[in-house]
Design an enzyme around this catalytic site. Sequence first.
Site, PDB file in Angstrom:
ATOM      1  N   GLY A  76     -34.069  91.741  39.789  1.00 11.10           N
ATOM      2  CA  GLY A  76     -35.534  91.744  39.825  1.00 11.10           C
ATOM      3  C   GLY A  76     -36.102  91.291  41.158  1.00 11.10           C
ATOM      4  O   GLY A  76     -35.635  90.333  41.745  1.00 11.10           O
ATOM      5  N   SER A  77     -37.128  91.980  41.645  1.00  9.74           N
ATOM      6  CA  SER A  77     -37.601  91.715  42.997  1.00  9.74           C
ATOM      7  C   SER A  77     -38.962  92.351  43.218  1.00  9.74           C
ATOM      8  O   SER A  77     -39.606  92.827  42.287  1.00  9.74           O
ATOM      9  CB  SER A  77     -36.581  92.233  44.006  1.00  9.74           C
ATOM     10  OG  SER A  77     -36.178  93.544  43.653  1.00  9.74           O
ATOM     11  N   ARG A  78     -39.385  92.420  44.488  1.00  9.05           N
ATOM     12  CA  ARG A  78     -40.727  92.894  44.811  1.00  9.05           C
ATOM     13  C   ARG A  78     -40.743  93.498  46.220  1.00  9.05           C
ATOM     14  O   ARG A  78     -40.001  93.076  47.104  1.00  9.05           O
ATOM     15  CB  ARG A  78     -41.667  91.701  44.712  1.00  9.05           C
ATOM     16  CG  ARG A  78     -43.085  91.928  45.182  1.00  9.05           C
ATOM     17  CD  ARG A  78     -43.898  90.703  44.836  1.00  9.05           C
ATOM     18  NE  ARG A  78     -45.050  90.537  45.703  1.00  9.05           N
ATOM     19  CZ  ARG A  78     -45.953  89.578  45.574  1.00  9.05           C
ATOM     20  NH1 ARG A  78     -45.822  88.686  44.614  1.00  9.05           N
ATOM     21  NH2 ARG A  78     -46.958  89.497  46.407  1.00  9.05           N
TER      22      ARG A  78
ATOM     23  N   MET B 109     -40.548  95.034  40.842  1.00  4.08           N
ATOM     24  CA  MET B 109     -39.389  95.795  40.382  1.00  4.08           C
ATOM     25  C   MET B 109     -38.653  94.986  39.327  1.00  4.08           C
ATOM     26  O   MET B 109     -38.158  93.896  39.607  1.00  4.08           O
ATOM     27  CB  MET B 109     -38.452  96.095  41.558  1.00  4.08           C
ATOM     28  CG  MET B 109     -39.146  96.808  42.718  1.00  4.08           C
ATOM     29  SD  MET B 109     -38.232  96.642  44.279  1.00  4.08           S
ATOM     30  CE  MET B 109     -36.750  97.551  43.888  1.00  4.08           C
TER      31      MET B 109
END
Length: 221
Positions: free
Chosen positions: A189-191, A101
């Site tokens: 921002g990430s996952r 993301m």
Amino acid sequence: MKLHREGYLIITIGLIILIAIQGLNYYLWTILGYWWLYAILTIGVLVMAYLIIQFFRVPNIKYIEKENEIICPADGKIVVIEEVEETEYFKDKRIQISIFMSPLNVHANFNPISGLVKYAKYHAGLFLVAWHPKSSTDNERTTFVIEHKNGKEVLFRQIAGALARRICYYVEPGDQAKAGEEFGFIKFGSRIDLLLPLDTQIDVKIGDVVKGRITKIGELK
């Protein structure tokens, strides 16, 4: 479209700061008379205001659940599809699907299936970039497991990135989860990782741009 509740305070503080900057910008323009500098700074303020607000947007999407379907839990891009050894809960082999993301994506997270929440655990950790191979095990993260009515269990994990410094989640073990309903939010921002049974039908491929509550990840068998 609506704004996520996690963004109310940040948006308010951000807009107050930007309004103050724009006020100073106007004051300097009246003194220095550099219209081009005033225009550049004004555009910069407007862009920053847009970026802050759009980060916390949540589209109005109604998901109609389908039998055994695994729906995408987040907006982003598929960066990993591989068989891995899951060591936290199942302690066996699973298919891992990872969704990266970016800061421009919607950052609300949604249940991929309906069922009983069997497991929910937060882990403090590092803040490696979200695409780093060790981010799944070393970064700050929260792990969830939902048991579908057919008996299959799906693990999914929020993972903080280099910018994401706060993971929010709203479910606990024992809750009844509904596919497509929001379970959490990651700031910046990430996952998201999905750990699926080996016999799962996979309907996405690496590089696919996916949408939460819209893209079908696959089907439980």
